[in-house]
Design an enzyme around this catalytic site. Structure first.
Site, PDB file in Angstrom:
ATOM      1  N   CYS A  26      -4.369  67.700 -17.981  1.00 15.40           N
ATOM      2  CA  CYS A  26      -5.757  68.161 -17.846  1.00 15.40           C
ATOM      3  C   CYS A  26      -5.995  68.767 -16.458  1.00 15.40           C
ATOM      4  CB  CYS A  26      -6.715  67.012 -18.169  1.00 15.40           C
ATOM      5  SG  CYS A  26      -8.407  67.566 -18.431  1.00 15.40           S
ATOM      6  N   HIS A  80      -4.928  64.515 -23.270  1.00 18.11           N
ATOM      7  CA  HIS A  80      -4.613  63.313 -22.488  1.00 18.11           C
ATOM      8  C   HIS A  80      -3.737  62.344 -23.284  1.00 18.11           C
ATOM      9  CE1 HIS A  80      -7.394  63.735 -19.040  1.00 18.11           C
ATOM     10  NE2 HIS A  80      -8.136  64.426 -19.875  1.00 18.11           N
ATOM     11  N   GLU A 114      -2.131  59.826 -22.125  1.00 22.88           N
ATOM     12  CA  GLU A 114      -2.295  58.454 -21.598  1.00 22.88           C
ATOM     13  C   GLU A 114      -3.513  57.756 -22.191  1.00 22.88           C
ATOM     14  OE1 GLU A 114      -3.392  61.087 -20.207  1.00 22.88           O
ATOM     15  OE2 GLU A 114      -5.162  60.682 -18.982  1.00 22.88           O
TER      16      GLU A 114
END
Lengths: 49, 237
Positions: free
Chosen positions: B87, B204, B206
């Site tokens: 990002c 994302h 994660e």
């Protein structure tokens, strides 16, 4: 749609050419992203009083 | 010996602890790399996480790339070290010139925060080697400027050299305009450099590492780099 911004800088340089060189480098490295932005530079002389 | 992943922290970064958590859950070690440090402290891989580094002033990533840590990350990348930008981290890598192109405002002008699907296009990068080619991952996006842009020659070269790593797709893996959340050229969600060790993506992974978060599809991204090093460590032992 396109948008623009104006950035005013006070540059200490002996000649107009030297000022332009400095500002061009600032534009290429930081102030503009040449991949997506175009820029023009106008120089106005201020004489130290 | 476990794999050590460095996670860069700028003023305004807000996903570093999510990345640390995801890395630790994979049994690897995570270490925060402060933006003012001029060293990556001997880590095996670097993640530049998301957020709003330096408040996104001027342009996303424009100021962060002058941080001392980015000089160290650039040297690390030039030596072949694996670097992942997520990002805002992807935007920083673009500004730093570690990846080609730039981000412009989303088509539709609005900040988009929702889950999307991406198709894995290339599995020969350190962050996709545990994926299957064509595998569809459901991952969250949250960005206002994720509309990938580059001049036609750059895009042609990215496609020609198989540097488009992730593309926005339907759940079935079709690349359609409707599946493109931000207007990115060729539905590009993530790319790698010519040497394939530096990868950037807007979604994302994660934030999608366990089902309680709505998707666990993101695990495979960090798992890839951990797997690469675990195998290397096992071989050298």
């Amino acid at each position: 749609v396109s948008i623009a911004k104006t950035i005013r800088l006070l540059v200490d340089a002996p000649t107009e050419e030297a000022a332009l060189r400095q500002v061009d480098e600032m534009c290429e490295r930081l102030l503009a992203n040449p991949v997506i932005e175009r820029y023009t530079v106008e120089i106005e002389e201020l004489v130290a009083s | 010996v476990s794999v050590r992943v460095g996670v860069v922290q700028f003023p305004g970064t807000n996903c570093e602890l999510d990345v640390v958590w995801a890395v630790e859950r994979l049994g690897a070690e995570a270490r925060i790399l402060w933006h003012g440090d001029a060293s990556v402290h001997g880590v095996d891989a670097v993640v530049v996480p998301g957020g709003f580094a330096h408040g996104d002033y001027l342009r996303t990533g424009a100021i962060a790339r002058f941080s001392p840590i980015m000089a160290a990350v650039t040297r690390f990348a030039e030596r072949g070290g694996p670097v992942l930008g997520i990002c805002n981290g992807f935007q920083v890598l673009l500004e730093a010139g570690l990846l080609p192109g730039a981000m412009v405002r989303n088509r539709g002008v609005k900040f988009v925060s929702r889950h999307v699907c991406v198709r894995v296009e290339q599995t020969d990068t350190p962050f996709t080697l545990a994926c299957g080619t064509g595998q569809v991952l459901e991952l969250p996006i949250a960005h206002g400027e994720g509309n990938y842009f580059a001049d036609p020659a750059t895009v042609a070269s990215l496609e020609g050299q198989r540097q488009v790593v992730f593309r926005y797709a339907t759940r079935a893996g079709e690349i359609t305009d409707g599946a493109n959340p931000n207007g990115s050229l060729n539905n590009i969600a993530g790319i790698c450099n010519a040497a394939r060790n530096v990868v950037g993506l807007m979604p994302h992974p994660e934030r999608a590492c366990e089902l309680a978060l709505g998707s666990a599809d993101g695990r495979v991204v960090l798992q890839s780099v951990v797997k690469a090093f675990t195998e290397r460590i096992a071989q050298s032992a």
